[in-house]
Design an enzyme around this catalytic site. Structure first.
Site, PDB file in Angstrom:
ATOM      1  N   ASN A 207       0.846  -1.188   0.000  1.00 61.15           N
ATOM      2  CA  ASN A 207       0.000   0.000   0.000  1.00 61.15           C
ATOM      3  C   ASN A 207       0.882   1.239   0.000  1.00 61.15           C
ATOM      4  O   ASN A 207       2.116   1.138  -0.005  1.00 61.15           O
ATOM      5  CB  ASN A 207      -0.952  -0.019   1.200  1.00 61.15           C
ATOM      6  CG  ASN A 207      -0.230  -0.165   2.521  1.00 61.15           C
ATOM      7  OD1 ASN A 207       0.598   0.673   2.879  1.00 61.15           O
ATOM      8  ND2 ASN A 207      -0.528  -1.242   3.252  1.00 61.15           N
ATOM      9  N   ARG A 208       0.259   2.400   0.033  1.00 66.72           N
ATOM     10  CA  ARG A 208       0.990   3.655  -0.140  1.00 66.72           C
ATOM     11  C   ARG A 208       1.441   4.283   1.170  1.00 66.72           C
ATOM     12  O   ARG A 208       1.900   5.420   1.190  1.00 66.72           O
ATOM     13  CB  ARG A 208       0.096   4.647  -0.891  1.00 66.72           C
ATOM     14  CG  ARG A 208      -0.197   4.236  -2.336  1.00 66.72           C
ATOM     15  CD  ARG A 208      -1.246   5.145  -2.945  1.00 66.72           C
ATOM     16  NE  ARG A 208      -0.911   6.552  -2.782  1.00 66.72           N
ATOM     17  CZ  ARG A 208      -1.778   7.547  -2.829  1.00 66.72           C
ATOM     18  NH1 ARG A 208      -3.070   7.275  -3.009  1.00 66.72           N
ATOM     19  NH2 ARG A 208      -1.381   8.793  -2.696  1.00 66.72           N
TER      20      ARG A 208
END
Length: 412
Positions: A207-208
């Site tokens: 994920n970011r």
């Protein structure tokens, strides 16, 4: 903002150059006030070139301008890095025997000292007493980092990195009382960053998350006196916070194992990490290649819910009943409900004491230096955290944790 950067006479004085540059590059007017000993390590011309202002060490320089009074009275922020044992002893004694000491006596703005010295000097009873004296007068004295010191020595007493000093200084500029010593004696476990679930030797599900919010929580908690263990997944090349024990993990399962290891001794657990909900059912031993043998789909299995598991462990007596558990929720709204609708449902489902809610997307929360959101309590309370730096948000979350501690103490 008018910033005075004081520089003590220690080998770490060279790091003050990066700190000065951070202030000037962000538009602040800087006056550098070194001690005479500091000029043995970094020359006057360097400080003048970086700050764009004249540099003096004595009270008899530029007498008509009365700098020993004017600089402190006009400053919006005063930062000393490094603050040596000798300098702090002089400040604790109220000395005014050079321009820096006199400036500190006249300052009425937030004052931050970043100590740097050998471990034996930092731990000496005289230094300990001087630090306590300065803190009792409203001066923010940072906990130093641990690491390589002068020569071959290592230990506590290393100057925190300039970026960390700058961030904490700007936090004090945002909120002058942001670093009270109200977590002394408390043990906090904080998670940060994203987890990565391997698919093959090359690819992963991730994920970011940058880890910046979790690191800010750890950094601020440590400077408020807590004993902090930071369990870090993947981050964007963040330096370890000063006075924090960092344990690194990669996957959600590894994070769960390490969190459960430290949880029984924790007064509070803050789950700021972005933990993957799913992982590939199998991990390929070699890179999955395009072509005739490429899979039509990749089966996923659900990872255990670490936050809900902590609440269950507390209920079962595996974790102290007084342990405060804080969750984080990165949410988006849709046609069925807004961010808070989903957040309230998540709080009820997870059973934690506090839930920090961030609306994500469009440059919000992930991979940026600022944040905002809401704080939901298991008692039904809801409060907007307001927009600001991630350090400022961290302080507001820790304020809420301290409030839970105090409420529990009052009920006993």
């Amino acid at each position: 903002m008018r910033v005075v950067v004081g520089v003590g006479g220690g080998i770490a004085a060279y790091k003050s150059c990066s700190l000065i540059r951070s202030f000037t590059e962000n538009g602040h007017h800087v006056r550098v006030v070194p001690t005479q000993s500091a000029l043995e390590f970094v020359g006057r011309a360097t400080f003048e070139a970086l700050s764009g202002s004249p540099v003096h060490t004595g009270v008899f320089s530029d007498v008509p301008e009365v700098p020993h009074v004017r600089l402190g009275k006009e400053a919006d922020l005063l930062v000393v890095a490094p603050a040596t044992a000798d300098l702090m002893a002089r400040l604790a004694g109220g000395r005014a025997d050079d321009l820096l000491a006199a400036t500190l006596l006249t300052a009425r703005c937030p004052v931050l000292l970043a100590p740097a010295m050998h471990t034996e000097m930092w731990e000496h009873p005289a230094t300990v007493a001087n630090v306590e004296t300065l803190r009792s007068r409203g001066v923010t004295v940072l906990e130093p980092a641990s690491g390589r010191l002068t020569g071959r020595d290592t230990g506590a007493g290393r100057l925190p990195e300039p970026d960390e000093i700058y961030g904490l200084a700007m936090l004090l500029a945002e909120r002058a009382d942001a670093l009270p010593r109200d977590l002394v004696g408390r043990k906090l476990v904080i998670t940060a960053g994203g987890t990565r679930e391997p698919l093959d030797p090359v690819r992963f599900l991730g994920n970011r998350s940058s880890g910046k919010q979790g690191y800010a929580l750890a950094r601020v908690a440590a400077q408020r006196g807590a004993d902090v263990t930071l369990i870090a997944g993947f981050t964007t090349e963040l330096a370890d916070p000063a006075a924090v024990d960092v344990v690194r993990v990669k996957t959600a399962q590894q994070m769960q194992t390490v969190v459960r290891k430290f949880a029984p001794d924790a007064d509070a657990i803050v789950m700021a990490a972005a933990v993957a909900d799913f992982r590939p059912a199998t991990i390929a031993g070699s890179k999955i290649k395009k072509g005739a043998n490429e899979p039509d789909s990749i089966p996923l299995v659900r990872n255990d819910d670490i936050l809900a598991g902590l609440v269950d462990a507390r209920t079962a007596g595996e974790i102290e009943s007084s342990t405060v558990i804080v969750g984080f929720a990165a949410e988006t709204g849709d046609e069925h409900g807004d961010v808070l609708t989903y957040a309230r449902a998540k709080l009820a489902r997870k059973g934690c004491d506090l839930l920090v809610v961030n609306a994500v997307g469009d440059g919000k929360a992930f991979e940026v230096d600022h944040n905002d959101g809401w704080l939901l309590g298991s008692d039904g309370s809801e409060a907007a955290l307001g927009e600001g730096s991630k350090a400022l948000l961290a302080g507001r979350v820790l304020d809420a944790v301290v409030a839970v501690f105090e409420s529990a103490s009052n009920q006993r």
